[in-house]
Design an enzyme around this catalytic site. Structure first.
Site, PDB file in Angstrom:
ATOM      1  N   HIS A  66       1.347   4.852  -2.428  1.00 19.64           N
ATOM      2  CA  HIS A  66       0.899   5.680  -3.544  1.00 19.64           C
ATOM      3  C   HIS A  66       2.111   6.265  -4.261  1.00 19.64           C
ATOM      4  O   HIS A  66       2.941   6.915  -3.631  1.00 19.64           O
ATOM      5  CB  HIS A  66       0.012   6.811  -3.035  1.00 19.64           C
ATOM      6  CG  HIS A  66      -1.285   6.343  -2.447  1.00 19.64           C
ATOM      7  ND1 HIS A  66      -2.469   6.343  -3.153  1.00 19.64           N
ATOM      8  CD2 HIS A  66      -1.590   5.852  -1.218  1.00 19.64           C
ATOM      9  CE1 HIS A  66      -3.440   5.878  -2.382  1.00 19.64           C
ATOM     10  NE2 HIS A  66      -2.933   5.579  -1.204  1.00 19.64           N
ATOM     11  N   ASP A  78       2.145   8.734  -6.292  1.00 16.56           N
ATOM     12  CA  ASP A  78       2.118  10.190  -6.238  1.00 16.56           C
ATOM     13  C   ASP A  78       2.303  10.733  -4.822  1.00 16.56           C
ATOM     14  O   ASP A  78       2.343  11.944  -4.620  1.00 16.56           O
ATOM     15  CB  ASP A  78       0.829  10.751  -6.861  1.00 16.56           C
ATOM     16  CG  ASP A  78      -0.427  10.086  -6.349  1.00 16.56           C
ATOM     17  OD1 ASP A  78      -0.327   9.058  -5.651  1.00 16.56           O
ATOM     18  OD2 ASP A  78      -1.534  10.587  -6.638  1.00 16.56           O
ATOM     19  N   HIS A 137      -6.114   0.064   5.020  1.00 12.50           N
ATOM     20  CA  HIS A 137      -6.256   0.623   6.379  1.00 12.50           C
ATOM     21  C   HIS A 137      -7.191  -0.237   7.231  1.00 12.50           C
ATOM     22  O   HIS A 137      -6.739  -1.008   8.052  1.00 12.50           O
ATOM     23  CB  HIS A 137      -6.681   2.092   6.339  1.00 12.50           C
ATOM     24  CG  HIS A 137      -5.773   2.954   5.533  1.00 12.50           C
ATOM     25  ND1 HIS A 137      -4.467   3.207   5.920  1.00 12.50           N
ATOM     26  CD2 HIS A 137      -5.946   3.588   4.349  1.00 12.50           C
ATOM     27  CE1 HIS A 137      -3.891   3.960   5.000  1.00 12.50           C
ATOM     28  NE2 HIS A 137      -4.756   4.206   4.037  1.00 12.50           N
ATOM     29  N   GLU A 153     -10.787   3.598   7.190  1.00 11.38           N
ATOM     30  CA  GLU A 153      -9.637   4.430   7.578  1.00 11.38           C
ATOM     31  C   GLU A 153     -10.158   5.541   8.484  1.00 11.38           C
ATOM     32  O   GLU A 153      -9.896   5.568   9.680  1.00 11.38           O
ATOM     33  CB  GLU A 153      -8.956   5.010   6.336  1.00 11.38           C
ATOM     34  CG  GLU A 153      -7.766   5.903   6.653  1.00 11.38           C
ATOM     35  CD  GLU A 153      -7.110   6.485   5.403  1.00 11.38           C
ATOM     36  OE1 GLU A 153      -6.005   7.021   5.543  1.00 11.38           O
ATOM     37  OE2 GLU A 153      -7.694   6.410   4.305  1.00 11.38           O
ATOM     38  N   HIS A 206      -9.794   1.302  -0.214  1.00  5.09           N
ATOM     39  CA  HIS A 206      -9.585   2.100   1.000  1.00  5.09           C
ATOM     40  C   HIS A 206     -10.904   2.105   1.774  1.00  5.09           C
ATOM     41  O   HIS A 206     -11.922   2.609   1.262  1.00  5.09           O
ATOM     42  CB  HIS A 206      -9.250   3.554   0.638  1.00  5.09           C
ATOM     43  CG  HIS A 206      -7.834   3.804   0.240  1.00  5.09           C
ATOM     44  ND1 HIS A 206      -7.301   3.348  -0.940  1.00  5.09           N
ATOM     45  CD2 HIS A 206      -6.837   4.498   0.863  1.00  5.09           C
ATOM     46  CE1 HIS A 206      -6.035   3.745  -1.043  1.00  5.09           C
ATOM     47  NE2 HIS A 206      -5.725   4.443   0.047  1.00  5.09           N
ATOM     48  N   GLY A 214      -9.905   8.141  -1.553  1.00  2.00           N
ATOM     49  CA  GLY A 214     -10.596   9.422  -1.408  1.00  2.00           C
ATOM     50  C   GLY A 214     -11.370   9.513  -0.106  1.00  2.00           C
ATOM     51  O   GLY A 214     -11.203   8.694   0.797  1.00  2.00           O
ATOM     52  N   ASP A 261       2.134   4.083   2.770  1.00  2.00           N
ATOM     53  CA  ASP A 261       1.046   4.911   2.274  1.00  2.00           C
ATOM     54  C   ASP A 261       1.592   6.006   1.360  1.00  2.00           C
ATOM     55  O   ASP A 261       1.641   5.838   0.153  1.00  2.00           O
ATOM     56  CB  ASP A 261       0.233   5.491   3.439  1.00  2.00           C
ATOM     57  CG  ASP A 261      -1.196   5.870   3.039  1.00  2.00           C
ATOM     58  OD1 ASP A 261      -1.576   5.602   1.893  1.00  2.00           O
ATOM     59  OD2 ASP A 261      -1.924   6.420   3.890  1.00  2.00           O
ATOM     60  N   ASP A 262       1.984   7.149   1.926  1.00  2.00           N
ATOM     61  CA  ASP A 262       2.534   8.275   1.150  1.00  2.00           C
ATOM     62  C   ASP A 262       3.841   8.712   1.803  1.00  2.00           C
ATOM     63  O   ASP A 262       3.873   9.707   2.540  1.00  2.00           O
ATOM     64  CB  ASP A 262       1.535   9.438   1.138  1.00  2.00           C
ATOM     65  CG  ASP A 262       0.239   9.071   0.456  1.00  2.00           C
ATOM     66  OD1 ASP A 262       0.226   9.004  -0.782  1.00  2.00           O
ATOM     67  OD2 ASP A 262      -0.762   8.836   1.164  1.00  2.00           O
ATOM     68  N   HIS A 281       0.850  -1.195   0.000  1.00  2.00           N
ATOM     69  CA  HIS A 281       0.000   0.000   0.000  1.00  2.00           C
ATOM     70  C   HIS A 281       0.885   1.246   0.000  1.00  2.00           C
ATOM     71  O   HIS A 281       1.217   1.802   1.038  1.00  2.00           O
ATOM     72  CB  HIS A 281      -0.912   0.005   1.231  1.00  2.00           C
ATOM     73  CG  HIS A 281      -1.972   1.071   1.182  1.00  2.00           C
ATOM     74  ND1 HIS A 281      -3.323   0.774   1.118  1.00  2.00           N
ATOM     75  CD2 HIS A 281      -1.895   2.417   1.166  1.00  2.00           C
ATOM     76  CE1 HIS A 281      -4.018   1.896   1.084  1.00  2.00           C
ATOM     77  NE2 HIS A 281      -3.162   2.920   1.115  1.00  2.00           N
TER      78      HIS A 281
END
Length: 436
Positions: free
Chosen positions: A57, A59, A267, A246, A243, A216, A356-357, A55
């Site tokens: 991203h 971006d 999540h 979360e 997702h 989102g 995640d990010d 998991h």
């Protein structure tokens, strides 16, 4: 760990998702080292690949130095005429310790995504750098996700975005020996894209796309409009992760499983609030993709944090100097079981750890395992189980999964033990066959 070893740990080169050292942070008029066939950072890749990350991203993984360089090259200014320095730039692309919600977490993306979106060369570059950063961290296999529509900037088609990213990933995989597959994201607030995402996943499945996701705002955008797309994905044999749970309720997880046929949940912390949904996850061996730091930053686990907990903060160091940029560090508590992951580990749920990010949260996968081990007090055995859970829950085909698991076994279990195990098993079978 003695003090000398600790210092060495601090001095080691950090992955590009964190801040590069001076020599790795080019000025706008310097060529980026990425343009050389052999990137000088590859010398820092010396770990035995032993982690699986499901998991993450794409971006949310762009290097800070790359974003800063591209922003300067493209003349993208900071708000209010602020001086364009790395220290001033960071708060617009990274989470500060005051972040209180998923909505606030997501406010960083509209600032930095346009720096890369719509630029074929930049998309290929960040994909290539992503693979290198995974290699530096000792990741053996990863599935990275992104929304192709979000990266078009109305200049490219989604197909051009996917093909540019694939070129970067392929080049990185060849150079750094990390296996990477991609997951295409539907976006809750853009249901009009979802069927196209499924069709793109189908079109590019032979080019490394292994599944779809939906990301989102759970609160304001229901999953209903996306259900036909996920039903179509099921019919086409395209893997599905969602997702859910979360910052939304446990019921959001039930919907993901029953309406969208989710094989994995991103999540999913809220399942501990509803025993029936918790049991649904456990009985069906549905994989839960856990991201510890982002769950703090998005306040996804806020209601579970005990009152006796301590939050440790520190400042980010840029080029050897402490900046004003504050990092969320770790949350510690005297209470043994409080984080949803404690429940997952205790009950043997199928879960794993991911970033995640990472460049938004300013972390690495190593950071997440350290947090789980040192602060949440998961055992080394439980963390090893996380890695194998991830391996058996990838969206690879069964033959590829077996190869991946075997590669992990050779890393985690000494070869002599495995040889003895197989020899003993073969001897037992021979002895057994002689007596039958």
């Amino acid at each position: 760990m003695d003090k000398k070893e600790s210092n060495n740990q601090e001095d080691k080169q950090l992955p590009g998702t964190l801040i590069d050292t001076d020599e790795n942070c080019p000025t706008p008029d310097q060529p980026h080292p990425h343009h050389h066939h052999h990137h000088h950072r590859s010398s820092s890749i010396n770990a035995t690949p032993s982690l699986i990350e499901l998991h993450i991203h794409l971006d949310g993984s762009f290097r800070h130095s790359t974003l800063f360089e591209l922003a300067q090259k493209k003349g993208i200014q900071l708000p209010n005429g602020m001086e364009s320095t790395m220290e001033n730039f960071l708060p617009y692309i990274c989470i500060q310790s005051t972040c209180q919600s998923l909505a606030e977490f997501l406010t960083k993306f509209p600032f930095f995504t346009p720096i890369v979106a719509g630029d074929i060369e930049a998309l290929e570059r960040v994909a290539y750098e992503f693979v290198e950063d995974q290699a530096i961290q000792g990741v053996l296999y990863t599935e990275t996700r992104y929304s192709p529509q979000f990266l078009t900037d109305n200049k490219l088609t989604p197909e051009q975005v996917i093909e540019a990213i694939n070129r970067g990933l392929q080049r990185g995989m060849k150079e750094f020996s990390v296996d990477v597959r991609t997951i295409l994201c539907c976006i809750r607030q853009c249901p009009e894209w979802s069927m196209e995402v499924v069709n793109l996943a189908d079109k590019y499945r032979s080019a490394g796309v292994v599944g779809i996701d939906i990301a989102g705002d759970e609160h304001n955008y229901p999953i209903g409009p996306h259900v036909p797309a996920f039903k179509r994905a099921l019919e086409l044999g395209i893997h599905r992760t969602v997702h859910a749970g979360e910052t939304g309720s446990a019921e959001s997880v039930r919907e993901a499983i029953e309406l969208c046929h989710a094989e994995r949940i991103g999540h999913g912390y809220a399942i501990i609030d509803d025993p029936s949904i918790y049991d649904l996850i456990r009985r069906n061996d549905i994989h839960v993709e856990c991201c510890l730091t982002s769950s703090i930053q998005t306040n996804a686990i806020g209601k579970y944090i005990p009152k006796d907990s301590e939050t440790e903060e520190k400042h980010l160091v840029i080029h050897g100097h402490e900046s004003k940029t504050r990092l969320h560090s770790h949350i510690k508590s005297k209470k043994e079981i409080w984080h949803p992951i404690h429940h997952f580990a205790r009950d043997g749920l199928n879960f794993s750890l991911s970033c995640d990010d990472p460049s938004v949260s300013q972390i690495t996968i190593e950071h997440e395992y350290e947090h789980a081990l040192s602060d949440l007090k998961l055992t080394p055995a439980q963390l090893t189980q996380c890695v194998f859970n991830a391996a058996r829950s990838t969206f690879l085909n069964e033959d590829e999964k077996k190869i991946l698991v075997q590669r992990l076994i050779s890393t985690y279990i000494p070869s002599t033990i495995m040889e003895n195990h197989f020899q003993n098993n073969n001897t037992s079978k021979t002895t057994l066959s002689q007596h039958v």
